[in-house]
Design an enzyme around this catalytic site. Structure first.
Site, mmCIF file in Angstrom:
data_model
loop_
_atom_site.group_PDB
_atom_site.id
_atom_site.type_symbol
_atom_site.label_atom_id
_atom_site.label_comp_id
_atom_site.label_asym_id
_atom_site.label_seq_id
_atom_site.Cartn_x
_atom_site.Cartn_y
_atom_site.Cartn_z
ATOM 1 N N HIS A 182 0.948 -1.212 -0.195
ATOM 2 C CA HIS A 182 -0.183 -0.088 -0.126
ATOM 3 C C HIS A 182 1.219 1.437 0.460
ATOM 4 O O HIS A 182 2.138 1.266 0.444
ATOM 5 C CB HIS A 182 -0.579 -0.257 1.737
ATOM 6 C CG HIS A 182 -1.687 -1.090 1.163
ATOM 7 N ND1 HIS A 182 -3.130 -0.809 1.923
ATOM 8 C CD2 HIS A 182 -2.152 -2.385 0.754
ATOM 9 C CE1 HIS A 182 -4.240 -1.568 1.755
ATOM 10 N NE2 HIS A 182 -3.196 -3.099 1.189
ATOM 11 N N CYS A 192 -6.511 1.778 5.208
ATOM 12 C CA CYS A 192 -7.405 1.091 6.419
ATOM 13 C C CYS A 192 -7.006 1.188 7.095
ATOM 14 O O CYS A 192 -5.742 1.290 8.082
ATOM 15 C CB CYS A 192 -6.877 0.006 4.635
ATOM 16 S SG CYS A 192 -5.303 -0.463 4.834
ATOM 17 N N CYS A 201 -3.006 -0.067 7.511
ATOM 18 C CA CYS A 201 -2.501 1.609 7.270
ATOM 19 C C CYS A 201 -2.428 2.119 8.382
ATOM 20 O O CYS A 201 -1.531 2.994 9.038
ATOM 21 C CB CYS A 201 -2.726 2.162 5.701
ATOM 22 S SG CYS A 201 -2.289 1.245 4.572
ATOM 23 N N GLU A 249 0.886 4.053 1.813
ATOM 24 C CA GLU A 249 1.405 4.140 3.188
ATOM 25 C C GLU A 249 2.682 3.528 3.845
ATOM 26 O O GLU A 249 3.383 3.849 4.528
ATOM 27 C CB GLU A 249 -0.058 4.161 3.965
ATOM 28 C CG GLU A 249 -1.177 5.054 3.850
ATOM 29 C CD GLU A 249 -2.096 4.147 2.842
ATOM 30 O OE1 GLU A 249 -3.798 5.045 3.457
ATOM 31 O OE2 GLU A 249 -1.627 3.675 2.273
#
Length: 166
Positions: A55, A85, A88, A57
């Site tokens: 991801h 999410c 993260c 992040e």
């Protein structure tokens, strides 16, 4: 019109999201800033790298930690185009990030207030300040465009498959 500091840095996160878009990935971008300087960048690469952890992040946190020489990112601000999410958001808490600036919210999977607010749970030893809806329209637009194009591609592929069945 002059951009605020948050808008200026969100534009940089949007540039990261564009990199994901160009790869055919869900266009999410992230940067981490410390003392006015970008110390970490990331964009979604889950499909490209075949890795759940890729991801925007997580990539930005990994890079920022390397620059800081520490896993603690105290005094840092994360700018992310889509609400984090659960993974993260948890990573932000674990990294002791001071503030997260969000472009647009994610009503079905966001963990900075949409579904749950992991960033500000009293039960954890760190709470993250949240700023929402910075360049919301631009951040939403790139995601909307991506998913519209994906649906159109899927419809075309389905039609092609149906034609070949005859």
């Amino acid at each position: 019109m002059r951009l605020t500091e948050d808008e200026k840095f969100m534009k940089k996160a949007l540039a990261q999201a564009k990199k994901a878009y160009d790869l055919g990935e869900v266009p999410i971008g992230c940067i981490i800033v410390h003392e006015g300087k970008i110390i970490g960048r990331g964009y979604n690469r889950r499909n490209t790298d075949k890795n759940t952890l890729c991801h925007a992040e997580i990539t930005a946190i990994r890079k920022a930690s390397k620059v800081m020489g520490d896993w603690r990112l105290e005094g840092c601000t994360m700018y992310v185009t889509l609400e984090p999410c659960q993974m993260c958001a948890g990573a932000c808490v674990q990294a002791r990030i001071e503030r997260v600036v969000i472009g647009c919210m994610s009503p079905k999977s966001g963990c900075a207030g949409s579904v749950i607010n992991i960033l500000q749970m009293d039960e954890f030893n760190h709470r993250v300040e949240i700023t929402k809806d910075v360049l919301k329209e631009e951040c939403s637009k790139i995601l909307t465009k991506f998913f519209e194009e994906l649906r159109e591609r899927n419809r075309s592929e389905k039609a092609d498959r149906q034609e070949s069945d005859y």
